[in-house]
Enzyme design. Structure first.
Site, short mmCIF file in Angstrom:
data_model
loop_
_atom_site.label_atom_id
_atom_site.label_comp_id
_atom_site.label_asym_id
_atom_site.label_seq_id
_atom_site.Cartn_x
_atom_site.Cartn_y
_atom_site.Cartn_z
N ASP A 328 12.66 3.98 1.31
CA ASP A 328 11.46 4.53 0.69
C ASP A 328 11.65 6.00 0.33
O ASP A 328 12.30 6.76 1.06
CB ASP A 328 10.29 4.38 1.67
N GLU A 357 14.63 3.55 -3.36
CA GLU A 357 13.45 3.63 -4.22
C GLU A 357 13.56 4.90 -5.06
O GLU A 357 13.26 6.00 -4.61
CB GLU A 357 12.15 3.66 -3.41
N ASP A 424 3.18 -1.25 -5.19
CA ASP A 424 2.79 0.05 -5.74
C ASP A 424 2.26 -0.04 -7.17
O ASP A 424 1.96 1.00 -7.77
CB ASP A 424 3.99 1.01 -5.74
N ASP A 468 -3.08 -0.44 -6.12
CA ASP A 468 -3.37 -0.45 -4.69
C ASP A 468 -4.81 0.04 -4.45
O ASP A 468 -5.21 1.07 -5.00
CB ASP A 468 -2.36 0.49 -4.02
N ARG A 472 -2.71 -5.88 -3.35
CA ARG A 472 -2.29 -6.30 -2.01
C ARG A 472 -3.25 -7.33 -1.43
O ARG A 472 -3.51 -7.36 -0.23
CB ARG A 472 -2.20 -5.08 -1.09
#
Length: 588
Positions: A328, A357, A424, A468, A472
């Site tokens: 991340d 990422e 994301d 988001d 999700r």
């Protein structure tokens, strides 16, 4: 010829070792400005009668974008070292392009004129795990995939799928829920499982890690993870976990110690603190992810921090046999940390997959000493703009993809992590405005392009949601609420990808991109295997000419199995609005 547009540098995506014996060389020229290019090359120590001995070979034009043509040659220097230049021809004009500039004839009195690849060392090769090139990934947000053990659900967890999620809501998804649905993933054809963070953290997303050595108790325990990895491996599915090393969570014990003891804390240098005491308003006086006070940034250059995080990275490989790490916010961590990270995990498991990422040009991380791949968001952006949003034309889209493919070495493209959506981003079908036909085209392109494709959980059954937290939502398991047509489409494409090596590993060539009608034709080629893909990204039916002479070949419709002999020089394919077809081209 426009000299200002002619460009090469003897490194990165322009000159690289593809394997232990082979060099790949590229040249960039102004679009439609050069007719032919030859690679001029030779061993630096081959001399005769005071003249350097070289030879030439034709270079192949491998693509064009709105500004440039790209040329390619593959050469195997017998002594693994090379001096080289380029001979460019246009009309009656000839230029020899070298490191020292342009000449009308090739200099032979001194090799210092020429570009240099000093020596091909295997240790310097970019080598991603071979299995990744054949993998189809499936990303799971564990809190929302399935509730397999309600006894460990968080207090106040909502009934599964009973309402839309909020940034702080829980529904009880866990590792047992994933185990319970492995047959679903295997039936779809999935061979790689990517889980967002599973370590102990207070949030539903777990990107605010409190303990890097413990499974979050709402997801299960270490035995459950061992069972999940073992069952996945039995089904031919690799497992990749998500590591957050850029920052920790507010509850991380060393950060709590700094909050308690301030400048006297032995952990104060684990973080980037500008002054004491710590404060969170109006902005934190310590570095964080963005400006989020409960995600303090770790000082990865600090020896103790580095040792701790490398212990984390190797622990989960050694004890649980995981197959990859997704990293991340990888671009905000120092390069030296990632070099040592690679050495540590590869020493333990050489074919582990390291995925960073990074949302932008990632060449500095992809030179063989850090990552195996990055999340290919430029691919995502281009595909969504063309197929879903219809913001760009077929030619513009082809230009974007050609430019992307030439931005990295071939083996980097082969291992790229190609996604259409994630935790994301808005859901695929939502970006498509609910049009399943567009979603089908996106999956078609993703699953026939070079790289390692990843499907975000539920996109294959038509789940919807904006940014988001809407993206999700809980996985829909009611068959009556799943889009079975879309599911079967994705399943068929994955099966074809497994059947035809060209669809997994083949070189991409865009053959036609019609700006007015937005037709797209491209092919994938691997050795003697060729697959043509023809797409009508238009709301009107179309007759699309195939821009190849296939006489003397069989064309096999991979969607229907229909086979016919191509006898005409020019063939036209009839496609409905947003229609498509795949043809395998086979010799009689």
């Amino acid at each position: 010829m426009q000299k200002e547009a002619i460009h090469h540098r003897p490194t990165d995506n322009f000159a690289y070792a593809y394997d232990g014996e082979t060099l790949h060389l590229r040249l960039q020229t102004k679009k439609d400005d050069v007719d032919r290019v030859e690679l001029l090359h030779g061993d630096p120590y081959e001399w005769q009668d005071g003249a350097w001995q070289f030879q030439t070979m034709p270079m192949q034009k491998t693509g064009s974008d709105e500004r440039f043509d790209y040329w390619f040659a593959e050469v195997r220097p017998p002594y693994r070292r090379l001096r080289y230049g380029f001979v460019l021809r246009a009309g009656g004009e000839q230029l020899v392009y070298t490191e020292k500039g342009f000449y009308h004839e090739a200099p032979s009195d001194d090799i210092a004129y020429y570009f240099c690849f000093p020596f091909l060392h295997r240790v310097d090769l970019f080598q991603a795990p071979g299995w990744v090139k054949d993998t189809v990934w499936y990303q799971i947000f564990p809190e929302r995939f399935a509730n397999g053990n309600p006894a460990i659900s968080p207090e106040g967890a909502r009934p599964w799928g009973s309402e839309d999620p909020t940034p702080t809501s829980f529904f009880g998804g866990d590792l047992q829920g994933i185990i319970d649905h492995l047959d679903y993933l295997a039936d779809l054809g999935i061979t790689g499982l990517y889980l967002t963070p599973i370590f102990r953290a207070p949030s539903n997303h777990k990107y605010d890690t409190a303990d890097y050595f413990e499974i979050d108790p709402h997801f299960g325990d270490k035995e459950t993870l061992k069972t999940l990895v073992k069952r996945c491996h039995e089904k031919g599915i690799r497992v990749m976990l998500d590591a957050v090393f850029n920052h920790c969570g507010y509850e991380f014990a060393p950060f709590q110690d700094v909050l308690k003891n301030g400048a006297a804390s032995r952990y104060k240098d684990w973080f980037h603190i500008r002054e004491f005491p710590l404060q969170t308003e109006p902005r934190p006086n310590y570095d964080t992810f963005a400006f989020v006070p409960h995600m303090p940034k770790l000082n990865t250059a600090h020896p103790e921090v580095k040792r701790y995080l490398l212990d984390v990275a190797t622990y989960w490989i050694r004890e649980f046999d995981i197959d990859g790490w997704r990293l991340d916010v990888a671009n905000e961590i120092d390069h030296q940390f990632w070099r040592e990270f690679r050495q540590a995990v590869k020493a333990l498991k050489p074919d582990v997959y390291i995925l960073g990422e990074i949302w932008h040009d990632a060449m500095p991380w992809l030179r063989g000493d850090q990552f195996d791949a990055v999340m290919n968001y430029p691919f995502t952006d281009g595909a969504l703009r063309f197929f879903a949003k219809e913001e760009i034309s077929a030619r513009q889209f082809a230009d974007i993809m050609v430019r992307l493919l030439h931005s990295y070495p071939k083996q980097v493209n082969e291992a790229a992590f190609n996604l259409l959506g994630s935790h994301d981003t808005p859901r695929l079908l939502t970006v498509c405005g609910g049009d399943v036909r567009k979603a089908k085209l996106l999956f078609l392109f993703q699953l026939t392009f070079t790289g390692s494709p990843c499907i975000y959980y539920g996109d294959e059954i038509g789940m919807t949601g904006g940014n988001d937290p809407e993206c999700r939502k809980c996985m829909v398991w009611d068959p009556e609420k799943q889009n079975k047509e879309l599911y079967e489409h994705v399943k068929q494409l994955i099966a074809l990808r497994k059947q035809y090596r060209a669809l997994r590993r083949g070189d991409v060539a865009f053959l036609a991109a019609d700006d007015e009608a937005n037709h797209l034709v491209y092919k994938k080629t691997d050795g003697n295997e060729t697959v043509m893909i023809i797409i009508n990204r238009s709301n009107e039916a179309a007759e699309i000419p195939m821009p190849i002479d296939a006489r003397g070949k069989w064309l096999v419709n991979l969607l229907t199995g229909e086979r016919f002999a191509a006898e005409a020089e020019t063939l036209c394919v009839s496609l409905p609005p947003y229609g498509f077809v795949l043809y395998a081209v086979e010799s009689w």
